[in-house]
Design a protein around this motif. Sequence first.
Motif, PDB file in Angstrom:
ATOM      1  N   MET A   1       0.817  -1.194   0.000  1.00 20.69           N
ATOM      2  CA  MET A   1       0.000   0.000   0.000  1.00 20.69           C
ATOM      3  C   MET A   1       0.863   1.260   0.000  1.00 20.69           C
ATOM      4  SD  MET A   1      -3.301   0.731   2.284  1.00 20.69           S
ATOM      5  CE  MET A   1      -3.282   2.156   3.323  1.00 20.69           C
ATOM      6  N   THR A   2       2.165   1.114  -0.106  1.00 24.76           N
ATOM      7  CA  THR A   2       3.045   2.268  -0.107  1.00 24.76           C
ATOM      8  C   THR A   2       3.417   2.645  -1.528  1.00 24.76           C
ATOM      9  OG1 THR A   2       3.953   1.614   2.024  1.00 24.76           O
ATOM     10  CG2 THR A   2       5.231   3.166   0.753  1.00 24.76           C
ATOM     11  N   PRO A   3       2.980   3.804  -1.984  1.00 24.27           N
ATOM     12  CA  PRO A   3       3.362   4.237  -3.331  1.00 24.27           C
ATOM     13  C   PRO A   3       4.807   4.726  -3.337  1.00 24.27           C
ATOM     14  CG  PRO A   3       2.120   5.951  -2.263  1.00 24.27           C
ATOM     15  CD  PRO A   3       2.120   4.766  -1.321  1.00 24.27           C
ATOM     16  N   ASP A   4       5.424   4.725  -4.508  1.00 23.27           N
ATOM     17  CA  ASP A   4       6.796   5.199  -4.649  1.00 23.27           C
ATOM     18  C   ASP A   4       6.768   6.655  -5.092  1.00 23.27           C
ATOM     19  OD1 ASP A   4       9.468   5.619  -5.017  1.00 23.27           O
ATOM     20  OD2 ASP A   4       9.707   4.146  -6.616  1.00 23.27           O
ATOM     21  N   LEU A   5       7.040   7.563  -4.154  1.00 23.19           N
ATOM     22  CA  LEU A   5       7.000   9.000  -4.435  1.00 23.19           C
ATOM     23  C   LEU A   5       8.362   9.561  -4.816  1.00 23.19           C
ATOM     24  CD1 LEU A   5       4.866  10.078  -1.345  1.00 23.19           C
ATOM     25  CD2 LEU A   5       4.045   9.581  -3.647  1.00 23.19           C
ATOM     26  N   LYS A   6       9.414   8.787  -4.623  1.00 25.57           N
ATOM     27  CA  LYS A   6      10.763   9.327  -4.761  1.00 25.57           C
ATOM     28  C   LYS A   6      11.325   9.293  -6.175  1.00 25.57           C
ATOM     29  CE  LYS A   6      12.300   9.057  -0.095  1.00 25.57           C
ATOM     30  NZ  LYS A   6      13.470   8.994   0.720  1.00 25.57           N
ATOM     31  N   THR A   7      10.808   8.446  -7.043  1.00 24.14           N
ATOM     32  CA  THR A   7      11.388   8.361  -8.381  1.00 24.14           C
ATOM     33  C   THR A   7      11.027   9.596  -9.195  1.00 24.14           C
ATOM     34  OG1 THR A   7       9.500   7.140  -9.237  1.00 24.14           O
ATOM     35  CG2 THR A   7      11.354   5.836  -8.420  1.00 24.14           C
ATOM     36  N   SER A   8      11.911   9.933 -10.084  1.00 24.59           N
ATOM     37  CA  SER A   8      11.661  11.089 -10.950  1.00 24.59           C
ATOM     38  C   SER A   8      11.962  10.679 -12.379  1.00 24.59           C
ATOM     39  CB  SER A   8      12.559  12.257 -10.541  1.00 24.59           C
ATOM     40  OG  SER A   8      12.192  13.412 -11.249  1.00 24.59           O
ATOM     41  N   PRO A   9      11.016  10.753 -13.259  1.00 24.94           N
ATOM     42  CA  PRO A   9       9.628  11.144 -13.040  1.00 24.94           C
ATOM     43  C   PRO A   9       8.892  10.100 -12.203  1.00 24.94           C
ATOM     44  CG  PRO A   9       9.860  10.262 -15.255  1.00 24.94           C
ATOM     45  CD  PRO A   9      11.246  10.304 -14.651  1.00 24.94           C
ATOM     46  N   PRO A  10       7.724  10.483 -11.675  1.00 30.96           N
ATOM     47  CA  PRO A  10       6.981   9.523 -10.849  1.00 30.96           C
ATOM     48  C   PRO A  10       6.551   8.317 -11.682  1.00 30.96           C
ATOM     49  CG  PRO A  10       5.641  11.452 -11.317  1.00 30.96           C
ATOM     50  CD  PRO A  10       7.017  11.740 -11.843  1.00 30.96           C
ATOM     51  N   PRO A  11       6.318   7.182 -11.039  1.00 31.16           N
ATOM     52  CA  PRO A  11       5.833   6.011 -11.773  1.00 31.16           C
ATOM     53  C   PRO A  11       4.560   6.350 -12.540  1.00 31.16           C
ATOM     54  CG  PRO A  11       6.317   5.455  -9.479  1.00 31.16           C
ATOM     55  CD  PRO A  11       6.440   6.938  -9.608  1.00 31.16           C
ATOM     56  N   ALA A  12       4.417   5.769 -13.711  1.00 25.49           N
ATOM     57  CA  ALA A  12       3.271   6.066 -14.569  1.00 25.49           C
ATOM     58  C   ALA A  12       1.940   5.763 -13.893  1.00 25.49           C
ATOM     59  CB  ALA A  12       3.384   5.282 -15.877  1.00 25.49           C
ATOM     60  N   THR A  13       1.934   4.866 -12.931  1.00 22.89           N
ATOM     61  CA  THR A  13       0.684   4.452 -12.283  1.00 22.89           C
ATOM     62  C   THR A  13       0.404   5.170 -10.965  1.00 22.89           C
ATOM     63  OG1 THR A  13       1.841   2.651 -11.149  1.00 22.89           O
ATOM     64  CG2 THR A  13       0.827   2.137 -13.303  1.00 22.89           C
ATOM     65  N   LEU A  14       1.290   6.077 -10.547  1.00 26.27           N
ATOM     66  CA  LEU A  14       1.156   6.720  -9.236  1.00 26.27           C
ATOM     67  C   LEU A  14      -0.175   7.452  -9.067  1.00 26.27           C
ATOM     68  CD1 LEU A  14       2.504   7.345  -6.504  1.00 26.27           C
ATOM     69  CD2 LEU A  14       3.455   9.406  -7.566  1.00 26.27           C
ATOM     70  N   PHE A  15      -0.617   8.125 -10.109  1.00 29.05           N
ATOM     71  CA  PHE A  15      -1.839   8.938 -10.014  1.00 29.05           C
ATOM     72  C   PHE A  15      -3.066   8.214 -10.576  1.00 29.05           C
ATOM     73  CE2 PHE A  15       1.655  12.093 -10.988  1.00 29.05           C
ATOM     74  CZ  PHE A  15       1.978  12.278  -9.658  1.00 29.05           C
ATOM     75  N   SER A  16      -2.874   6.982 -11.015  1.00 24.24           N
ATOM     76  CA  SER A  16      -3.995   6.221 -11.573  1.00 24.24           C
ATOM     77  C   SER A  16      -4.168   4.924 -10.785  1.00 24.24           C
ATOM     78  CB  SER A  16      -3.775   5.961 -13.068  1.00 24.24           C
ATOM     79  OG  SER A  16      -2.548   5.281 -13.281  1.00 24.24           O
ATOM     80  N   GLU A  17      -3.531   3.857 -11.225  1.00 29.44           N
ATOM     81  CA  GLU A  17      -3.731   2.545 -10.610  1.00 29.44           C
ATOM     82  C   GLU A  17      -3.356   2.509  -9.132  1.00 29.44           C
ATOM     83  OE1 GLU A  17      -1.525  -0.122 -13.124  1.00 29.44           O
ATOM     84  OE2 GLU A  17      -2.553   0.622 -14.903  1.00 29.44           O
ATOM     85  N   ASP A  18      -2.236   3.122  -8.782  1.00 30.40           N
ATOM     86  CA  ASP A  18      -1.817   3.121  -7.370  1.00 30.40           C
ATOM     87  C   ASP A  18      -2.821   3.877  -6.500  1.00 30.40           C
ATOM     88  OD1 ASP A  18       0.396   1.883  -8.447  1.00 30.40           O
ATOM     89  OD2 ASP A  18       1.795   3.499  -7.980  1.00 30.40           O
ATOM     90  N   ALA A  19      -3.237   5.045  -6.956  1.00 29.36           N
ATOM     91  CA  ALA A  19      -4.209   5.847  -6.203  1.00 29.36           C
ATOM     92  C   ALA A  19      -5.549   5.127  -6.103  1.00 29.36           C
ATOM     93  CB  ALA A  19      -4.383   7.213  -6.864  1.00 29.36           C
ATOM     94  N   GLU A  20      -5.963   4.493  -7.182  1.00 25.82           N
ATOM     95  CA  GLU A  20      -7.226   3.758  -7.173  1.00 25.82           C
ATOM     96  C   GLU A  20      -7.177   2.580  -6.204  1.00 25.82           C
ATOM     97  OE1 GLU A  20     -10.388   1.614 -10.228  1.00 25.82           O
ATOM     98  OE2 GLU A  20      -8.390   2.133 -10.961  1.00 25.82           O
ATOM     99  N   ALA A  21      -6.083   1.846  -6.199  1.00 25.09           N
ATOM    100  CA  ALA A  21      -5.964   0.690  -5.306  1.00 25.09           C
ATOM    101  C   ALA A  21      -6.020   1.120  -3.841  1.00 25.09           C
ATOM    102  CB  ALA A  21      -4.661  -0.053  -5.598  1.00 25.09           C
ATOM    103  N   ILE A  22      -5.370   2.220  -3.523  1.00 21.95           N
ATOM    104  CA  ILE A  22      -5.383   2.702  -2.138  1.00 21.95           C
ATOM    105  C   ILE A  22      -6.781   3.177  -1.753  1.00 21.95           C
ATOM    106  CG2 ILE A  22      -4.529   4.543  -0.631  1.00 21.95           C
ATOM    107  CD1 ILE A  22      -1.811   4.082  -2.240  1.00 21.95           C
ATOM    108  N   ALA A  23      -7.432   3.915  -2.649  1.00 26.46           N
ATOM    109  CA  ALA A  23      -8.792   4.380  -2.370  1.00 26.46           C
ATOM    110  C   ALA A  23      -9.732   3.204  -2.155  1.00 26.46           C
ATOM    111  CB  ALA A  23      -9.285   5.262  -3.513  1.00 26.46           C
ATOM    112  N   LYS A  24      -9.600   2.194  -2.970  1.00 32.26           N
ATOM    113  CA  LYS A  24     -10.452   1.014  -2.841  1.00 32.26           C
ATOM    114  C   LYS A  24     -10.209   0.321  -1.497  1.00 32.26           C
ATOM    115  CE  LYS A  24     -12.217  -2.467  -5.811  1.00 32.26           C
ATOM    116  NZ  LYS A  24     -12.113  -3.079  -7.117  1.00 32.26           N
ATOM    117  N   GLN A  25      -8.950   0.197  -1.114  1.00 34.29           N
ATOM    118  CA  GLN A  25      -8.622  -0.427   0.163  1.00 34.29           C
ATOM    119  C   GLN A  25      -9.164   0.398   1.335  1.00 34.29           C
ATOM    120  OE1 GLN A  25      -4.465  -1.215   0.732  1.00 34.29           O
ATOM    121  NE2 GLN A  25      -4.787  -2.244   2.674  1.00 34.29           N
TER     122      GLN A  25
END
Length: 129
Positions: A1-25
């Motif tokens: 449940m921990t997204p990766d905020l440190k990579t630059s650019p951010p992971p392609a899924t940070l604002f989509s799939e990752d955010a959706e999975a956390i919201a669902k949980q």
Amino acid sequence: MTPDLKTSPPPATLFSEDAEAIAKQLDESAKNGRDSGKNKSTQIRRFYDELVGWQERIGTDEQKFKDYEAFIHMLNAKAAYAQGRKLVTQEFVEWLNSCIKQVTDTRTLNHFRLHFEAMLGFLKFFKRD
């Protein structure tokens, strides 16, 4: 449940799939038994609004980030307090803590804010039922 905020650019899924999975949980944990009625959108939004306020004060100024970093970390204490008052779940507190640990500069602060914003959008979607 921990997204990766440190990579630059951010992971392609940070604002989509990752955010959706956390919201669902977060939504599912708030619908189950003892946690019923927690993680309401308005309560979660308060944390987001405070984060946005700090980011607006800081902008891209790294010195201001260092000056205000302790106040950003204070969100962890506020989340623990909200959990103690039975307003948010442990899952929310853990997610917030894991994200704040990764906020080390203005870039990661921005990644976190955008991730949080996306997660809020998905959370609102799941709570429409």
